[in-house]
Motif scaffolding. Structure first.
Motif, PDB file in Angstrom:
ATOM      1  N   ALA A   1       0.834  -1.205   0.000  1.00 36.67           N
ATOM      2  CA  ALA A   1       0.000   0.000   0.000  1.00 36.67           C
ATOM      3  C   ALA A   1       0.869   1.255   0.000  1.00 36.67           C
ATOM      4  N   GLU A   2       1.919   1.261   0.796  1.00 38.05           N
ATOM      5  CA  GLU A   2       2.833   2.405   0.842  1.00 38.05           C
ATOM      6  C   GLU A   2       3.514   2.605  -0.510  1.00 38.05           C
ATOM      7  N   PHE A   3       3.911   1.491  -1.130  1.00 41.95           N
ATOM      8  CA  PHE A   3       4.570   1.557  -2.429  1.00 41.95           C
ATOM      9  C   PHE A   3       3.613   2.072  -3.509  1.00 41.95           C
ATOM     10  N   LEU A   4       2.359   1.564  -3.549  1.00 42.69           N
ATOM     11  CA  LEU A   4       1.396   1.995  -4.568  1.00 42.69           C
ATOM     12  C   LEU A   4       1.035   3.468  -4.398  1.00 42.69           C
ATOM     13  N   ARG A   5       0.921   3.934  -3.166  1.00 42.33           N
ATOM     14  CA  ARG A   5       0.638   5.354  -2.935  1.00 42.33           C
ATOM     15  C   ARG A   5       1.773   6.212  -3.502  1.00 42.33           C
ATOM     16  N   ALA A   6       2.996   5.780  -3.282  1.00 36.73           N
ATOM     17  CA  ALA A   6       4.151   6.523  -3.810  1.00 36.73           C
ATOM     18  C   ALA A   6       4.136   6.535  -5.332  1.00 36.73           C
ATOM     19  N   CYS A   7       3.749   5.412  -5.950  1.00 36.37           N
ATOM     20  CA  CYS A   7       3.714   5.343  -7.414  1.00 36.37           C
ATOM     21  C   CYS A   7       2.666   6.293  -7.992  1.00 36.37           C
ATOM     22  N   ILE A   8       1.496   6.378  -7.359  1.00 36.44           N
ATOM     23  CA  ILE A   8       0.438   7.256  -7.861  1.00 36.44           C
ATOM     24  C   ILE A   8       0.855   8.724  -7.712  1.00 36.44           C
ATOM     25  N   ILE A   9       1.361   9.090  -6.561  1.00 38.36           N
ATOM     26  CA  ILE A   9       1.773  10.477  -6.343  1.00 38.36           C
ATOM     27  C   ILE A   9       2.901  10.862  -7.290  1.00 38.36           C
ATOM     28  N   SER A  10       3.774   9.899  -7.635  1.00 38.49           N
ATOM     29  CA  SER A  10       4.891  10.156  -8.553  1.00 38.49           C
ATOM     30  C   SER A  10       4.469  10.122 -10.012  1.00 38.49           C
ATOM     31  N   ARG A  11       3.170   9.954 -10.280  1.00 41.05           N
ATOM     32  CA  ARG A  11       2.602  10.022 -11.623  1.00 41.05           C
ATOM     33  C   ARG A  11       3.139   8.929 -12.548  1.00 41.05           C
ATOM     34  N   LEU A  12       3.185   7.720 -12.056  1.00 44.45           N
ATOM     35  CA  LEU A  12       3.541   6.591 -12.906  1.00 44.45           C
ATOM     36  C   LEU A  12       2.290   6.119 -13.644  1.00 44.45           C
TER      37      LEU A  12
ATOM     38  N   PHE B   1      12.318   2.866 -11.553  1.00 47.81           N
ATOM     39  CA  PHE B   1      11.657   4.169 -11.414  1.00 47.81           C
ATOM     40  C   PHE B   1      11.701   4.687  -9.977  1.00 47.81           C
ATOM     41  N   ILE B   2      12.514   4.080  -9.125  1.00 46.99           N
ATOM     42  CA  ILE B   2      12.616   4.563  -7.749  1.00 46.99           C
ATOM     43  C   ILE B   2      13.127   5.994  -7.715  1.00 46.99           C
ATOM     44  N   ASP B   3      13.936   6.375  -8.727  1.00 44.84           N
ATOM     45  CA  ASP B   3      14.443   7.767  -8.777  1.00 44.84           C
ATOM     46  C   ASP B   3      13.279   8.745  -8.955  1.00 44.84           C
ATOM     47  N   ARG B   4      12.287   8.399  -9.761  1.00 45.89           N
ATOM     48  CA  ARG B   4      11.134   9.283  -9.948  1.00 45.89           C
ATOM     49  C   ARG B   4      10.338   9.420  -8.650  1.00 45.89           C
ATOM     50  N   ILE B   5      10.258   8.342  -7.891  1.00 46.28           N
ATOM     51  CA  ILE B   5       9.561   8.405  -6.602  1.00 46.28           C
ATOM     52  C   ILE B   5      10.296   9.336  -5.645  1.00 46.28           C
ATOM     53  N   GLU B   6      11.612   9.229  -5.616  1.00 46.24           N
ATOM     54  CA  GLU B   6      12.386  10.072  -4.707  1.00 46.24           C
ATOM     55  C   GLU B   6      12.362  11.535  -5.140  1.00 46.24           C
ATOM     56  N   GLN B   7      12.277  11.773  -6.459  1.00 39.11           N
ATOM     57  CA  GLN B   7      12.177  13.157  -6.937  1.00 39.11           C
ATOM     58  C   GLN B   7      10.859  13.804  -6.523  1.00 39.11           C
ATOM     59  N   SER B   8       9.867  12.983  -6.194  1.00 36.82           N
ATOM     60  CA  SER B   8       8.584  13.504  -5.716  1.00 36.82           C
ATOM     61  C   SER B   8       8.613  13.778  -4.219  1.00 36.82           C
ATOM     62  N   GLY B   9       9.768  13.563  -3.612  1.00 35.46           N
ATOM     63  CA  GLY B   9       9.892  13.820  -2.181  1.00 35.46           C
ATOM     64  C   GLY B   9       9.461  12.659  -1.308  1.00 35.46           C
ATOM     65  N   ILE B  10       9.347  11.464  -1.893  1.00 35.61           N
ATOM     66  CA  ILE B  10       8.947  10.281  -1.137  1.00 35.61           C
ATOM     67  C   ILE B  10      10.136   9.340  -1.045  1.00 35.61           C
ATOM     68  N   HIS B  11      10.471   8.933   0.154  1.00 39.05           N
ATOM     69  CA  HIS B  11      11.610   8.034   0.365  1.00 39.05           C
ATOM     70  C   HIS B  11      11.095   6.748   0.992  1.00 39.05           C
ATOM     71  N   LEU B  12      11.141   5.671   0.212  1.00 37.80           N
ATOM     72  CA  LEU B  12      10.706   4.363   0.685  1.00 37.80           C
ATOM     73  C   LEU B  12      11.873   3.622   1.309  1.00 37.80           C
ATOM     74  N   ALA B  13      11.619   3.024   2.453  1.00 35.73           N
ATOM     75  CA  ALA B  13      12.676   2.287   3.141  1.00 35.73           C
ATOM     76  C   ALA B  13      13.064   1.052   2.330  1.00 35.73           C
ATOM     77  N   PRO B  14      14.322   0.658   2.358  1.00 34.03           N
ATOM     78  CA  PRO B  14      14.744  -0.555   1.627  1.00 34.03           C
ATOM     79  C   PRO B  14      13.961  -1.795   2.042  1.00 34.03           C
ATOM     80  N   SER B  15      13.462  -1.801   3.296  1.00 34.33           N
ATOM     81  CA  SER B  15      12.726  -2.973   3.771  1.00 34.33           C
ATOM     82  C   SER B  15      11.420  -3.177   2.998  1.00 34.33           C
ATOM     83  N   VAL B  16      10.877  -2.102   2.377  1.00 38.55           N
ATOM     84  CA  VAL B  16       9.649  -2.246   1.585  1.00 38.55           C
ATOM     85  C   VAL B  16       9.882  -3.236   0.452  1.00 38.55           C
TER      86      VAL B  16
END
Length: 488
Positions: A252-263, A466-481
């Protein structure tokens, strides 16, 4: 010797009473024939009670063999009510007022006909008639039951339901084919749709957004067939899917980050796998300050954002003209200044227009497609693009797919009726003639216990490109995800 003479002989002949009056009638003794007794005449009170019991029994729809009598009574009262309502210029859209008026007429009709009903029978009859006049007839109790997720009408006598992923027969029936058609007309007429011999197939929706598909004769040989996919009146949230085991908190955390990052995301899966529900949940992650345009055959999505424009296709009229397809709406949506385009389902040539929209600055678009796996989704998209009528080489189509789509989220319905995310795959690009993919999450089945599938949705340990696009949106996902640093 006749039976009467034998009876007289056995009783000692005729008897004479005192005073020459007629003696009281006694039960005759037939000797070897057994005792013949004449029942006493019932009192007036007993007659009334017996008549009342007979009337109640005659209209009890639960007693074997009494259903036709109940239907006859219901039909008589309903026809009288309809005649009364026709003479009253009433607005049937104001259901509360109409219901009160129906109840008044209902009580008057029962009183005029001297119909005596128990309180429960009276209420059940009233509700059934109101459902016929204002609602969807026998389907009303099934539609009101939130535990039922699907209703299947296979002709007037065979109605099935799905509850908790299991099919069973419902204890309701329609009177005949015409009864089913009347209810069906009530469903499709407000939407401007029609169903008749010239157009025996229809897709529609109920006021609560539930999806309806209907097929009638001559296409359906068993009579009018209706399939209703119910949606919860309160849309399921991401917390609900986590509680059901359809996804984990990490997903859920990962999918939220993907939507906000406009994937750009495609939700794939088979029929009834929960694609629309998952698409609803994904759409709920879209920020509230973005303009969303939804495109569907029958509007089902239940978005809660403020700025949503809902578009719906239109079938051809009786002359075969005026049809508006998904492809037409996708093309038109590009002129509506959308921040996000959400297509309910790609089935044909609209897939090419959707891919072009994703490749021309409309990032963050969402759609669904029927398929068996993420890899099959890519193959289906190729075929759908070829159905657009454009003479394009396969490589050009694959390049469009690889460039446009960032991720495929595959949903499955398992044998025990549960619906889960089975795989989340990244579309990485092209290598020669092949589109490359990598699985980020996948469902791992560990066994079956009591008919239930036991397993878990686990990360594969790979971080998406595409993790770089997520981080450019200001979202940092922990490696454990992604399962990095965790033991499984």
């Amino acid at each position: 010797m006749s039976l009467l003479k034998r009876i007289e002989k056995g009783s000692g002949g005729s008897s004479s009473g005192s005073g020459g009056g007629t003696p009281p009638r006694k039960p005759p003794d037939t000797g070897g024939l057994g005792a013949l007794s004449v029942p006493p005449e019932p009192s007036s009170e007993e007659s009334k009670l017996a008549a009342m019991r007979a009337r109640r029994t005659a209209i009890d729809p639960q007693r074997p063999g009494q259903k036709s009598s109940y239907q006859d009574l219901k039909a008589r009262v309903q026809s009288k009510l309809m005649a009364e309502l026709d003479h009253q210029a009433m607005d049937l859209s104001r259901k509360h007022e109409v219901r009160a008026h129906i109840e008044e007429l209902f009580n008057a009709i029962l009183a005029d006909d001297s119909m005596v009903l128990a309180r429960g029978e009276r209420q059940n009859l009233f509700e059934a008639i109101v459902a016929e006049i204002l609602g969807f007839g026998p389907l009303e109790p099934l539609l009101a039951d939130e535990s039922i997720t699907e209703i299947m009408v296979n002709g007037p006598r065979n109605i099935f339901i799905e509850q908790k992923g299991n099919l069973s027969r419902a204890n309701i029936t329609f009177e005949n084919d015409d009864h089913v058609l009347r209810i069906l007309d009530r469903i499709v007429a407000p939407l401007g749709r029609r169903i008749d011999e010239s157009s025996p197939l229809v897709d529609a929706r109920l006021p609560d957004g539930s999806r309806v598909n209907a097929v009638i004769r001559p296409i359906s040989l068993v009579g009018p067939t209706i399939t209703i996919r119910k949606f919860s009146k309160k849309p399921l949230t991401v917390d609900d899917l986590i509680r059901f085991g359809s996804m984990t908190k990490e997903i859920a955390e990962f999918l939220r980050a993907c939507i906000i990052s406009r994937l750009n995301i495609v939700v794939s899966g088979g029929t009834g796998s929960g694609k629309t529900t998952l698409l609803n949940v994904l759409s709920s992650f879209i920020p509230n300050d973005e303009r969303i345009v939804t495109i569907e055959n029958a509007a089902e999505l239940q978005l809660r954002q403020e700025h949503v424009v809902t578009l719906e296709t239109r079938p051809p009229n009786i002359e075969g003209k005026g049809e508006i397809t998904i492809q037409d709406l996708v093309v038109n949506s590009l002129r509506m200044r959308p921040d996000r385009i959400v297509v309910g389902e790609c089935r044909a040539g609209e897939a090419l227009d959707m891919l072009q929209a994703m490749n021309t600055g409309h990032d963050g678009s969402l759609t669904t497609a029927h398929s068996n796996s993420p890899r099959d989704t890519l193959a289906r998209l190729e075929v759908m693009c070829l159905m657009s009528g454009m003479d394009l080489p396969v490589r050009a189509i694959r390049e469009q797919i690889a460039s446009a789509i960032d991720m495929i989220c595959h949903q499955s319905r398992f044998r025990d009726g549960t619906r889960k995310i089975e795989k989340i795959s990244e579309v990485q690009g092209m290598e020669g003639e092949i589109i490359t993919m990598s699985d980020i999450f996948e469902f791992e089945q560990t066994g079956i216990e009591g008919g239930k599938i036991i397993g878990r949705i686990r990360p594969t340990g790979l971080r998406p490109k595409f993790i770089d696009r997520i981080e450019q949106s200001g979202i940092h996902l922990a490696p454990s995800v992604f399962g990095i640093g965790r033991n499984y």
